[in-house]
Enzyme design. Structure first.
Site, PDB file in Angstrom:
ATOM      1  N   GLU A   1      10.291   5.763  59.342  1.00 15.42           N
ATOM      2  CA  GLU A   1      10.154   7.158  59.718  1.00 15.42           C
ATOM      3  C   GLU A   1       8.692   7.609  59.736  1.00 15.42           C
ATOM      4  OE1 GLU A   1      12.257   8.902  61.027  1.00 15.42           O
ATOM      5  OE2 GLU A   1      11.564  10.969  60.872  1.00 15.42           O
ATOM      6  N   ASP A   2       7.930   7.200  58.738  1.00 17.26           N
ATOM      7  CA  ASP A   2       6.604   7.782  58.560  1.00 17.26           C
ATOM      8  C   ASP A   2       5.437   6.880  58.952  1.00 17.26           C
ATOM      9  OD1 ASP A   2       7.860   9.970  57.577  1.00 17.26           O
ATOM     10  OD2 ASP A   2       7.500   9.539  55.466  1.00 17.26           O
TER      11      ASP A   2
END
Ligand code: MN
Length: 725
Positions: free
Chosen positions: A80-81
């Protein structure tokens, strides 16, 4: 960086304690990988981001999950990051780990922010359904727990949203998965931001009474320990004040203030064996006064989330009531970590994944929490395979059976939407209405006032009973005429297929009995039922098959008994509508509308699909292709019945606008036309229409047409058509 070393050391110890002997090299590799990937990121409190995955991994290890889950927790924010990919994680840490990370990422991206109360259960279900692997849920719960612990660094708006979501989704899920400890912490963390005044009031009350509380708890603990030791029962006794949110809830439910809440103390006696549990119970009831109606035996009847213990509430000499929970060590571990603890045992026993999921599913399906005190009341989850969760464009969740289509979606919204559906958009793209919907799909139903209603194919495309029922209802209501035609056609097809004569249904001796057997008042009603799908032709014929065969047998033996010149009988046999079809014993006859043959004309018959034989004039344009190979077999020789004077029976249907005395006028016309009327029926239809069915005898078509003209001239008669006999 000290911060990192501290957290890493703590994780290292926990993993070693909870999973002794595991390969720490893999853990180290994942820590390094995550640290490198997150190196540019900081937590809201300014600490390096890696602290978060380290903490989540530690919670996961404490839950007792396996190495893959710990690796998954360490890497849970990487996709996600950061620029990490599924493929890379799979290559470095294995596909299981990569799938766990992928699963957590999906949950992170989904928006579970609370909307209406009614949607909460659906959100929880969707959360579960999206996870597939229960470890994904557990990692996500651990993730949320750590975020809740560090909530003070978030903005007030974010705090409220996250806390609401925790109360609505995560705490009930933790409860359902049997993780009491996690549930309490999630609830208390949330309450701190959702109702800070009450939270602080309770905390300060508790701390003001701390000494008194502790003194009280010691007294009770000692009393219990001494008795059990004296009786030779090996036990550990703990006392605690119940968690803040549970006190808060009691205050709300009983509209009382802190001083009036009793039952804030809980004691726990943990012993080695189940017989010890019951022994302890006896001693507790001997030492203190029992509060009636509060004893619960969750050992013989575990809660659906696997929780086992004996519960009783008693009052000591101080007059303060308190609860005592008695359980074994194994029950204790289950109570603290719920499904995670169980999962660990299963893994230890080397059982396969699928079995675990089967077990989870059973747990969730059988969820019927009878404990009135529990915040989460009984809620059923059909998870993983048998449900799919979709959204309306406005974000309302629509749960559907697995493999549901936009048709199911439309009917789940409203039957009116389904009936006027002309297409669908899925995730903003035009989609086929028979496509299979997936979790999280946003479905928009395209409707039109000009829509012709559902198609019969939809019945086999849709997956939900709701849609099927509504489509059938529509056909039943809107399309009776069409249903009768469709139904008749499939009924006759089935009769022919198994070689039964269609004439038997109109046989005055046999027909009524058959209808009764089928539980219909008329054949038309039955055809309509088959047409809208309320009954299958196979079933209908199957139900009367034996009766028909019996009747045919009886008729045959009668015939044989009479046995008078069979040839003559044959030539003399009555035609249907005055027409005899050669080579076919008995069948339906209708006159082709294109050429309206009358007695005397040269005629030929065409076997139609489902309506018997259609009679054309031999010179009719539509009868000129009868030599073409693919048609030839369907043309049959027909002739007019012997006697030219013999009247033939016909039926006219009159479409009318309803008015008084119509029936009388029709009857008058028939009588002045001097034709023999056999039957006259009127039926009112919705929309101010009436249909009359007139059955009568004429010599030929000219006569028929003249009667028809007279009927058409009656006021309010707007149309007529030849019926089928
Ligand atoms: Mn996270």
């Amino acid at each position: 960086m000290e911060n990192f070393a501290e957290h890493y050391g703590s994780l290292y110890q926990t993993v070693n304690r909870c999973l002794p002997g595991i390969d720490m090299a893999r853990i180290d590799q994942a820590v390094e990988y995550a640290r490198e990937k997150h190196k540019e990121q900081k937590r809201k409190d300014g600490s390096p981001y890696i602290i978060h995955p380290l903490s989540v991994a530690e919670i996961v290890a404490e839950m007792g999950l396996d190495v893959d889950a710990i690796l998954g927790a360490l890497l849970h924010d990487c996709i996600e990051d950061t620029d990490a990919s599924h493929e890379e994680i799979a290559r470095l840490f294995g596909t299981t780990c990569a799938e766990l990370v992928e699963g957590v990422t999906k949950l992170t991206r989904a928006n579970f922010a609370s909307s209406e109360e009614a949607q909460m259960e659906n959100l929880r279900k969707m959360f579960m359904a999206m996870s597939k692997d229960i470890r994904v849920v557990l990692i996500k719960i651990a993730d949320r727990l750590h975020n809740m612990r560090t909530m003070q660094y978030q903005t007030p708006e974010k705090q409220l949203i996250k806390c609401r979501e925790t109360m609505d989704i995560y705490a009930p899920l933790a409860h359902r998965l049997g993780m009491q400890k996690v549930k309490w912490e999630l609830e208390d963390c949330s309450l701190r931001y959702l109702d800070p005044t009450a939270y602080n009031d309770i905390l300060s009350y508790l701390s003001a009474h701390k000494e008194k509380d502790e003194a009280f708890m010691h007294t009770i603990q000692d009393a219990i320990s001494q008795r059990l030791t004296a009786m030779g029962i090996h036990s550990s006794v703990y006392g605690r004040v119940k968690h803040v949110y549970s006190i808060y809830r009691k205050m709300g439910a009983q509209s009382k203030n802190m001083d009036e809440i009793y039952d804030i103390y809980a004691f726990r006696v943990i012993v080695d064996t189940i017989p010890d549990c019951y022994n302890v119970l006896g001693h507790i009831h001997d030492l203190f006064n029992l509060v009636p109606g509060r004893f619960k035996d969750y050992i013989s009847t575990p809660k659906p989330n696997m929780y086992q213990s004996l519960h009783t509430t008693v009052i000591g000499t101080q007059g303060i009531p308190f609860e005592v929970q008695i359980r074994t060590w194994e029950m204790h571990e289950t109570a603290e970590y719920g499904i995670a603890a169980h999962w660990k045992y299963k893994q230890g026993a080397g059982e396969g994944q699928e079995k675990d999921f089967e077990w989870v599913r059973r747990l969730l399906e059988n969820q019927q929490d009878t404990d009135a005190e529990d915040y989460v009341s009984s809620m059923k989850i059909d998870m993983f395979d048998d449900e799919v969760f979709t959204f309306t464009p406005k974000g309302k969740i629509v749960p559907l059976p697995a493999e549901a289509t936009p048709i199911d979606f439309a009917y789940a919204i409203h039957s009116g939407v389904g009936n006027s559906m002309v297409g669908a958009k899925v995730n903003n793209r035009i989609a086929n209405i028979d496509m299979t919907l997936k979790n999280g799909d946003i479905v928009e139903v395209l409707t039109s006032k000009a829509a012709k209603g559902p198609s019969r194919d939809w019945l086999s495309i849709c997956k939900s009973n709701q849609a099927r029922t509504k489509i059938k209802q529509w056909f039943k209501k809107e399309k009776r005429e069409e249903n009768v035609i469709h139904g008749r056609s499939s009924f006759e097809g089935e009769m022919r297929r198994i070689g039964l004569p269609l004439s038997i249904t109109v046989d005055p001796e046999v027909g009524p009995g058959l209808l009764k057997k089928l539980s219909f008042d008329s054949w038309e009603d039955m055809y309509a039922a088959i047409g809208y799908g309320g009954l299958t032709a196979t079933k209908a014929v199957g139900r009367i098959r034996d009766d028909i065969n019996r009747a045919l047998k009886a008729q045959n033996s009668e015939k044989q008994a009479l046995q008078v010149k069979p040839e003559e009988t044959k030539t003399d046999r009555h035609g249907v509508n005055g027409v005899i079809v050669e080579d076919i014993e008995s069948c339906m006859i209708k006159f082709a509308k294109c050429c309206t043959p009358v007695p005397g004309d040269g005629i030929i018959g065409f076997i139609t699909k489902g309506f018997g034989v259609s009679v054309h004039r031999i010179d009719c344009p539509n009868a000129q292709n009868r030599d073409e190979p693919h048609q030839a077999a369907r043309w049959v020789r027909v002739r007019w019945a012997n006697s030219e004077d013999q009247p033939f029976e016909t039926t006219l249907e009159l479409d009318c606008i309803t008015r008084d005395d119509l029936l009388l006028d029709v009857a008058t016309v028939m009588s002045t036309a001097r034709v023999r009327m056999k039957e006259l029926n009127g039926k009112d239809l919705p929309g101010g229409r009436t249909v009359f069915t007139v059955r009568f005898e004429v010599k030929n078509v000219e006569e028929l047409e003249s009667v028809r003209n007279k009927l058409q001239n009656i006021r309010n008669v707007i149309g007529s058509r030849r019926g089928q006999n």
